[in-house]
Design a protein around this motif. Structure first.
Motif, PDB file in Angstrom:
ATOM      1  N   VAL A 196       0.842  -1.201   0.000  1.00 30.82           N
ATOM      2  CA  VAL A 196       0.000   0.000   0.000  1.00 30.82           C
ATOM      3  C   VAL A 196       0.878   1.252   0.000  1.00 30.82           C
ATOM      4  O   VAL A 196       0.654   2.191  -0.775  1.00 30.82           O
ATOM      5  CB  VAL A 196      -0.946   0.003   1.211  1.00 30.82           C
ATOM      6  N   LYS A 197       1.899   1.281   0.848  1.00 27.43           N
ATOM      7  CA  LYS A 197       2.781   2.448   0.904  1.00 27.43           C
ATOM      8  C   LYS A 197       3.549   2.637  -0.407  1.00 27.43           C
ATOM      9  O   LYS A 197       3.745   3.766  -0.861  1.00 27.43           O
ATOM     10  CB  LYS A 197       3.744   2.307   2.080  1.00 27.43           C
ATOM     11  N   SER A 198       3.953   1.526  -1.029  1.00 27.64           N
ATOM     12  CA  SER A 198       4.647   1.619  -2.320  1.00 27.64           C
ATOM     13  C   SER A 198       3.730   2.184  -3.390  1.00 27.64           C
ATOM     14  O   SER A 198       4.158   2.970  -4.244  1.00 27.64           O
ATOM     15  CB  SER A 198       5.168   0.241  -2.743  1.00 27.64           C
ATOM     16  N   ALA A 199       2.460   1.791  -3.346  1.00 27.40           N
ATOM     17  CA  ALA A 199       1.499   2.300  -4.324  1.00 27.40           C
ATOM     18  C   ALA A 199       1.340   3.802  -4.198  1.00 27.40           C
ATOM     19  O   ALA A 199       1.280   4.535  -5.200  1.00 27.40           O
ATOM     20  CB  ALA A 199       0.147   1.603  -4.139  1.00 27.40           C
ATOM     21  N   PHE A 200       1.290   4.294  -2.964  1.00 28.03           N
ATOM     22  CA  PHE A 200       1.111   5.730  -2.755  1.00 28.03           C
ATOM     23  C   PHE A 200       2.291   6.545  -3.276  1.00 28.03           C
ATOM     24  O   PHE A 200       2.130   7.700  -3.670  1.00 28.03           O
ATOM     25  CB  PHE A 200       0.919   6.034  -1.266  1.00 28.03           C
ATOM     26  N   SER A 201       3.474   5.952  -3.277  1.00 26.40           N
ATOM     27  CA  SER A 201       4.660   6.701  -3.688  1.00 26.40           C
ATOM     28  C   SER A 201       5.029   6.465  -5.154  1.00 26.40           C
ATOM     29  O   SER A 201       6.016   7.034  -5.628  1.00 26.40           O
ATOM     30  CB  SER A 201       5.852   6.312  -2.796  1.00 26.40           C
ATOM     31  N   ASP A 202       4.246   5.674  -5.875  1.00 27.25           N
ATOM     32  CA  ASP A 202       4.552   5.377  -7.271  1.00 27.25           C
ATOM     33  C   ASP A 202       3.970   6.455  -8.188  1.00 27.25           C
ATOM     34  O   ASP A 202       2.744   6.662  -8.224  1.00 27.25           O
ATOM     35  CB  ASP A 202       3.987   4.005  -7.650  1.00 27.25           C
ATOM     36  N   THR A 203       4.828   7.124  -8.917  1.00 24.14           N
ATOM     37  CA  THR A 203       4.410   8.250  -9.756  1.00 24.14           C
ATOM     38  C   THR A 203       3.421   7.827 -10.833  1.00 24.14           C
ATOM     39  O   THR A 203       2.396   8.496 -11.059  1.00 24.14           O
ATOM     40  CB  THR A 203       5.641   8.901 -10.421  1.00 24.14           C
ATOM     41  N   GLU A 204       3.688   6.725 -11.509  1.00 22.70           N
ATOM     42  CA  GLU A 204       2.814   6.286 -12.598  1.00 22.70           C
ATOM     43  C   GLU A 204       1.422   5.930 -12.090  1.00 22.70           C
ATOM     44  O   GLU A 204       0.410   6.299 -12.708  1.00 22.70           O
ATOM     45  CB  GLU A 204       3.438   5.077 -13.309  1.00 22.70           C
ATOM     46  N   LEU A 205       1.363   5.234 -10.956  1.00 20.34           N
ATOM     47  CA  LEU A 205       0.053   4.884 -10.388  1.00 20.34           C
ATOM     48  C   LEU A 205      -0.720   6.124  -9.979  1.00 20.34           C
ATOM     49  O   LEU A 205      -1.937   6.210 -10.172  1.00 20.34           O
ATOM     50  CB  LEU A 205       0.232   3.968  -9.176  1.00 20.34           C
TER      51      LEU A 205
END
Length: 433
Positions: A196-205
Motif C-alpha cells: 500500500v505504501k509503495s502504491a502511494f509513492s509510485d508516480t505512474e500509479l
C-alpha cells in the motif's frame, strides 16, 4: 487545521488534503499542527452526556475548523448510532465492549466516520472517483469494506495476507462485490502494508488513479477512535471513579492507542496506558531498551495484532517529541503468548463466565497483571469472540453462538484476486483496473 508530515520533508496541508491523500509525499504520517484542549466544563458534565454528544464534542475539537457544524454533527450522530457498553468484571477491571457495530469490531467507528468524511470532501472537491487502498490483518478490512460499501465515487481495494485471517473475517470483505475488491496477497500483513505504501509513492500509479488509505495511517480513520476513551471515562465517572484510571489497549498497528494518547493530550483524565502486545512485541522491546527494531511479523491467535513494524509508532514519537522518558511515563507494555491467550480465555470464562476474544485476552491479562493498588482499569475488548469461533471453541471446549449478521456474511460467495507480494504485480493489476 493544518497537518504536517512526521518526516517533516513536505509542505503542510489542509484536513481535506490529508484525508484524500492519506499519506504525505515524503511517506510520513499526517499530524495535526495543534491539539486543542477540551474545556474543564466538558469534563464536569461528561457523565450526563450521550455517546453521540461526547463524540461530537471531541470531533469538533479535531475537525470543527474544517467542516460545517451541522455536517460534522450529522456524520458523528450517524456513525455513533450503536452502544459501547462498559462491563464490570470485578471491583477494579472493566471491559469496554467495542464490538457492537456492523462488523462486530472496534474499527467500525473509524471506518464509517472516514467513509462519510471522505465522501464529503470528494464531492466538495468535485472528484469523480477516489480509490481507497487498505491493508488488513483481519478486522480493518471488514470494517472498511462495510463502511464504504455502496458509497458513490469511492472504490475500495482490500489487501490481506493469504491464510492469515479468520474465515469469518475473510467472508466479511470478500463477499460484498459492488465497489469492494478483495486482493489476497501471498505474504504477511507487513507485506500488504508495504505494498500500500509503495502504491502511494509510485508516480505512474498516482497519475493513473487518485488513491488514499483507510488504514489507521489516515487521520480520518484513527482520530475518531479517541471517542472510545472519553466515553469510558464518562461511564466510570458516573460510578464515582474519576482518578487513577488506566486504559489497556491490545495493540497491533497502534492507531487505537495513539488515538487514546491524543485524547490524553486534550485533557482526558486517564493516568496511564498499557500497550498489550502478542508475540509481535517490537513496541514492548522499545519500552525496555529505548531502541526500536522492526522485525518480520509472527502469526498468532490474535491475528489483528500481528504487526512487526507498526506505522503509528511514528505518531507516538512525534506526539512526545521523541522523548523516550516521556513516552515511558505515560505508557507501559506487556506481552502475551498464544498459550497465555488460551489460559486467559479459559480463566475468565470459567471464573466470570465472560467470553474474551484472543485480542481482548491480551488486554485483560495485561491489565490484570499491571494494575497497581488503588487503580481502576479498563481494557478494550476489540472484537466479538464469534469472529474467532473455531479458535475460541477449541479453547473453552464449548460451542459459541454466532450473531445473526455474522451468519449472513458466512452465506456469501468469496470473490478475491490472488497476487504475489511483488509490488510489480499489484501495480499492473491497478493500472489495468
Amino acid at each position: 487545521m493544518i497537518y504536517y508530515s512526521t518526516h517533516h520533508h513536505t509542505p503542510r496541508v489542509s484536513l481535506q488534503e490529508a484525508v484524500i491523500k492519506g499519506l504525505a509525499k515524503d511517506k510520513g504520517l499526517f499530524m495535526p499542527q495543534h491539539i486543542k484542549p477540551l474545556p474543564a466544563s466538558f469534563f464536569q458534565d461528561i457523565e450526563d452526556m450521550s455517546l453521540q454528544k461526547i463524540s461530537y464534542e471531541v470531533a469538533d475539537a479535531f475537525f470543527g475548523e474544517d467542516i460545517p457544524a451541522d455536517t460534522l454533527k450529522q456524520i458523528v450522530y450517524d456513525t455513533m448510532n450503536f452502544d459501547i457498553p462498559l462491563v464490570k468484571l470485578n471491583d477494579h477491571i472493566y471491559s469496554l465492549e467495542l464490538f457492537h457495530g456492523p462488523t462486530l469490531a472496534f474499527k467500525d467507528v473509524g471506518a464509517r466516520f472516514m467513509a462519510r468524511l471522505l465522501e464529503y470532501f470528494i464531492h466538495k472537491e468535485g472528484k469523480e472517483q477516489v480509490n481507497v487502498l487498505v491493508a488488513t490483518s483481519g478486522d480493518t478490512g471488514s470494517a472498511v469494506a462495510n463502511g464504504f460499501l455502496g458509497v458513490e465515487g469511492i472504490h475500495v481495494y482490500v489487501l490481506y495476507p493469504k491464510k492469515k485471517v479468520s474465515r469469518i473475517q475473510e467472508q466479511q470483505f470478500t463477499t460484498l462485490g459492488q465497489n469492494i475488491t478483495a486482493i489476497e496477497i501471498d505474504g504477511s500483513f507487513d507485506d500488504c502494508q508495504a505494498l500500500v505504501k509503495s502504491a502511494f509513492s509510485d508516480t505512474e500509479l498516482n497519475r493513473h488513479m487518485q488513491m488514499t488509505s483507510a488504514n489507521s495511517i489516515n487521520v480520518a480513520r484513527f482520530l475518531p477512535q479517541a471517542f472510545y476513551y472519553f466515553h469510558a471515562y464518562a461511564q466510570l465517572k458516573k460510578k464515582g471513579i474519576e482518578k487513577d484510571i488506566v486504559a489497556c489497549v491490545p495493540s497491533g498497528n497502534f492507531g487505537n492507542i495513539t488515538a487514546g494518547l491524543f485524547g490524553h493530550k486534550m485533557g482526558l483524565p486517564i493516568s496511564r496506558f498499557i500497550a498489550a502486545n502478542n508475540n509481535n512485541d517490537v513496541f514492548f522491546q522499545y519500552l525496555q531498551t529505548g531502541i526500536y527494531t522492526p522485525k518480520k511479523s509472527i502469526q498468532t491467535l490474535a491475528n489483528a495484532m500481528d504487526v512487526g513494524n507498526p506505522s503509528n509508532f511514528a505518531r507516538i514519537l512525534d506526539l512526545y517529541h521523541h522523548n523516550y522518558e516521556a513516552i515511558c511515563a505515560d505508557i507501559s507494555g506487556a506481552t502475551c503468548t498464544d498459550n497465555q491467550i488460551k489460559e486467559e480465555i479459559r480463566k475468565v470464562w470459567k471464573e466470570q463466565h465472560y467470553l474474551l476474544d484472543p485480542h481482548g485476552a491480551c488486554g485483560h491479562r495485561a491489565i490484570r497483571e499491571g494494575l497497581k493498588s488503588g487503580e481502576t482499569g479498563f481494557f478494550l475488548e476489540t472484537a466479538h469472540p464469534a469472529k474467532f469461533k473455531d479458535t475460541v471453541e477449541k479453547i473453552i471446549n464449548e460451542p459459541i453462538a454466532i450473531p445473526l449478521n455474522l451468519q449472513n456474511f458466512m452465506k456469501g460467495t468469496k470473490q478475491s484476486i490472488e497476487l504475489s507480494k511483488k509490488f510489480s504485480d499489484l501495480k499492473q493489476f491497478l493500472l489495468n483496473s
